[in-house]
Each structure stands twice: as structure tokens, then as C-alpha cells.
Design a protein around this motif. Structure first.
Motif, PDB file in Angstrom:
ATOM      1  N   LYS A  61      30.756 -45.256 -69.147  1.00  0.00           N
ATOM      2  CA  LYS A  61      31.568 -46.101 -70.023  1.00  0.00           C
ATOM      3  C   LYS A  61      32.955 -46.394 -69.441  1.00  0.00           C
ATOM      4  O   LYS A  61      33.917 -46.627 -70.163  1.00  0.00           O
ATOM      5  N   GLU A 185      32.266 -58.970 -84.694  1.00  0.00           N
ATOM      6  CA  GLU A 185      33.382 -58.449 -85.483  1.00  0.00           C
ATOM      7  C   GLU A 185      34.719 -58.971 -84.973  1.00  0.00           C
ATOM      8  O   GLU A 185      35.019 -58.876 -83.783  1.00  0.00           O
ATOM      9  N   THR A 187      38.732 -58.661 -84.381  1.00  0.00           N
ATOM     10  CA  THR A 187      39.613 -57.515 -84.131  1.00  0.00           C
ATOM     11  C   THR A 187      41.061 -57.941 -84.389  1.00  0.00           C
ATOM     12  O   THR A 187      41.360 -59.125 -84.546  1.00  0.00           O
ATOM     13  N   ASP A 189      43.351 -57.609 -82.245  1.00  0.00           N
ATOM     14  CA  ASP A 189      43.952 -57.826 -80.929  1.00  0.00           C
ATOM     15  C   ASP A 189      44.471 -59.255 -80.787  1.00  0.00           C
ATOM     16  O   ASP A 189      44.025 -60.164 -81.493  1.00  0.00           O
ATOM     17  N   THR A 195      41.572 -56.594 -76.346  1.00  0.00           N
ATOM     18  CA  THR A 195      40.213 -56.662 -76.868  1.00  0.00           C
ATOM     19  C   THR A 195      39.259 -55.820 -76.032  1.00  0.00           C
ATOM     20  O   THR A 195      38.375 -55.137 -76.574  1.00  0.00           O
ATOM     21  N   THR A 198      39.683 -52.329 -77.057  1.00  0.00           N
ATOM     22  CA  THR A 198      39.005 -52.079 -78.327  1.00  0.00           C
ATOM     23  C   THR A 198      37.509 -51.854 -78.112  1.00  0.00           C
ATOM     24  O   THR A 198      36.912 -50.976 -78.739  1.00  0.00           O
ATOM     25  N   VAL A 199      36.911 -52.671 -77.241  1.00  0.00           N
ATOM     26  CA  VAL A 199      35.505 -52.468 -76.910  1.00  0.00           C
ATOM     27  C   VAL A 199      35.283 -51.065 -76.347  1.00  0.00           C
ATOM     28  O   VAL A 199      34.366 -50.337 -76.753  1.00  0.00           O
ATOM     29  N   SER A 200      36.137 -50.668 -75.407  1.00  0.00           N
ATOM     30  CA  SER A 200      36.001 -49.365 -74.770  1.00  0.00           C
ATOM     31  C   SER A 200      36.075 -48.233 -75.791  1.00  0.00           C
ATOM     32  O   SER A 200      35.342 -47.243 -75.697  1.00  0.00           O
ATOM     33  N   GLN A 201      36.936 -48.383 -76.779  1.00  0.00           N
ATOM     34  CA  GLN A 201      37.152 -47.337 -77.760  1.00  0.00           C
ATOM     35  C   GLN A 201      36.099 -47.309 -78.868  1.00  0.00           C
ATOM     36  O   GLN A 201      35.738 -46.242 -79.359  1.00  0.00           O
ATOM     37  N   ASN A 202      35.579 -48.468 -79.251  1.00  0.00           N
ATOM     38  CA  ASN A 202      34.800 -48.545 -80.486  1.00  0.00           C
ATOM     39  C   ASN A 202      33.371 -49.064 -80.379  1.00  0.00           C
ATOM     40  O   ASN A 202      32.578 -48.835 -81.304  1.00  0.00           O
ATOM     41  N   TYR A 203      33.011 -49.747 -79.292  1.00  0.00           N
ATOM     42  CA  TYR A 203      31.748 -50.497 -79.339  1.00  0.00           C
ATOM     43  C   TYR A 203      30.742 -50.167 -78.244  1.00  0.00           C
ATOM     44  O   TYR A 203      29.728 -50.845 -78.109  1.00  0.00           O
TER      45      TYR A 203
END
Length: 204
Positions: A61, A185, A187, A189, A195, A198-203
Motif C-alpha cells: 500500500k 465518495e 472528499t 480535499d 486526495t 485520503t485514498v492512502s489512509q481510507n480506501y
């Protein structure tokens, strides 16, 4: 037969005949904003710059590459961006995608396990104000649609109002097979870098 996914749905991309999906496209279509002049008599067009991007991650990841308007081809050449559209359709909806990102699964370097697609409004135009803004994720090529996996009506979707960034979806590899998670979704951002974080953290 189209598979029109709802947000959050996941599908296996292995075909019924046993063959594996080879190429997918993410197409984005939108229009310029119509501005009315004094007394509503004269009209002008305000250019809208939406940017589709693809972030590639390895098995751990970790971010490996980002394909976007300043980097149109991934290092392994498996992901290609059609180029930056800075205006949107100026004369109404022509039915064609303004930007298309193509992904060739077979060409990805072997340690890539995630391909996340995101959308940003570069100049900060609210998604709700952009005419006929929509996304389709499909099997095929920029000129041929074989099967649609997901469509998002950004212009009319109430959840997108007040936002300028969103996560479209993530293709991910599990047990050697590629699957798709239709996220859709918005965001909070304001740019691509945020963004992707955010992908790295949540998706993934």
C-alpha cells in the motif's frame, strides 16, 4: 450487459468465459458553466477544468506512481491519460468523454496491487455547478465501450454538492485476480495531493 454499480459495491472482474479483463477506461464528461449577463440577455461560458487521475500502489500500500495531467503515462506504460481538458464542452453535451484514462492490467509491474481513480476540480468549481458532469468506468478503449462497471452523475448527485474532489473507485488485486470497488465518495480535499493522501489512509 452493463453492470451499473452502486457506491460501495465490489465485483470480480474475471469474465464468465474464464478470460481475464485486460483493459479498462475511466471517462469523464462535463460542460463549461453558462454565465448570464445584464438582464439575462447576453451569455458567456466559464471554463471548467476537471482532472481525472490514477494513483498506483504496491502490495504494501505504498504509493508508486500517479498518472495525471502533468504525468500522462505511468512508468510501466500500463496507465495512460488522454490529456488535460481545460474548458469542458463549450457548446453543450457532445456525448463524448473530455478526459479518458486507460489501464492495461497485463502491463502493470508485478508488485502493483491497487489502482485508485480520483477526480479534482482544479479551479475549485463546486461539482454541483458543473453542467452534466459525469463519470463512467468501463471495459474497452477510448473509442469502444464493451461493458460499463459504474457510472456517477456528479452534476445531479446531492452528495457531491459543496465538494471539489472525489474518489471514483479502486481496482485491487486479490489472490491474483483483479476486482473493483465502486467508491464514488466526495472528499473534503481541495487538490490532487490531498486526495491521494485520503485514498492512502481510507480506501485501500
Amino acid at each position: 450487459m452493463a453492470i451499473n454499480l452502486q457506491k460501495g459495491q465490489r465485483i470480480n472482474l474475471a469474465k464468465s468465459d474464464g478470460s481475464k479483463l485486460q483493459n479498462v477506461c475511466v471517462g469523464i464528461n462535463w460542460g463549461a458553466i453558462e454565465k448570464k449577463g445584464f438582464f439575462g440577455l447576453s451569455k458567456s461560458k466559464e471554463a471548467v477544468d476537471l482532472d481525472g487521475s490514477c494513483a498506483l500502489y504496491n502490495d504494501n500500500k505504498q504509493l508508486v506512481d500517479v498518472v495525471y495531467f502533468r504525468n500522462l503515462i505511468s512508468k510501466d506504460r500500463a496507465v495512460k491519460h488522454s490529456g488535460d481538458d481545460l474548458t469542458g464542452d463549450l457548446n453543450g453535451n457532445d456525448g463524448l468523454d473530455n478526459e479518458v484514462i486507460t489501464l492495461n492490467f497485463a502491463g502493470l509491474q508485478s508488485d502493483i496491487s491497487y489502482a485508485a481513480f480520483v477526480l479534482n476540480s482544479f479551479r475549485g468549481h463546486d461539482f454541483a455547478n458543473i453542467p452534466f458532469a459525469s463519470i463512467r468506468i468501463y471495459e474497452g478503449t477510448p473509442s469502444r465501450v464493451t461493458e460499463v462497471f459504474a457510472t456517477y452523475d456528479i452534476a445531479n448527485g446531492p452528495g457531491f454538492a459543496g465538494h471539489v474532489s472525489m474518489v471514483m473507485g479502486v481496482f485491487y488485486k486479490k489472490n491474483g485476480e483483479w476486482k473493483f470497488n465502486a467508491i464514488g465518495e466526495p472528499t473534503k480535499d481541495t487538490n490532487l495531493e490531498q486526495t491521494v493522501a485520503t485514498v492512502s489512509q481510507n480506501y485501500l
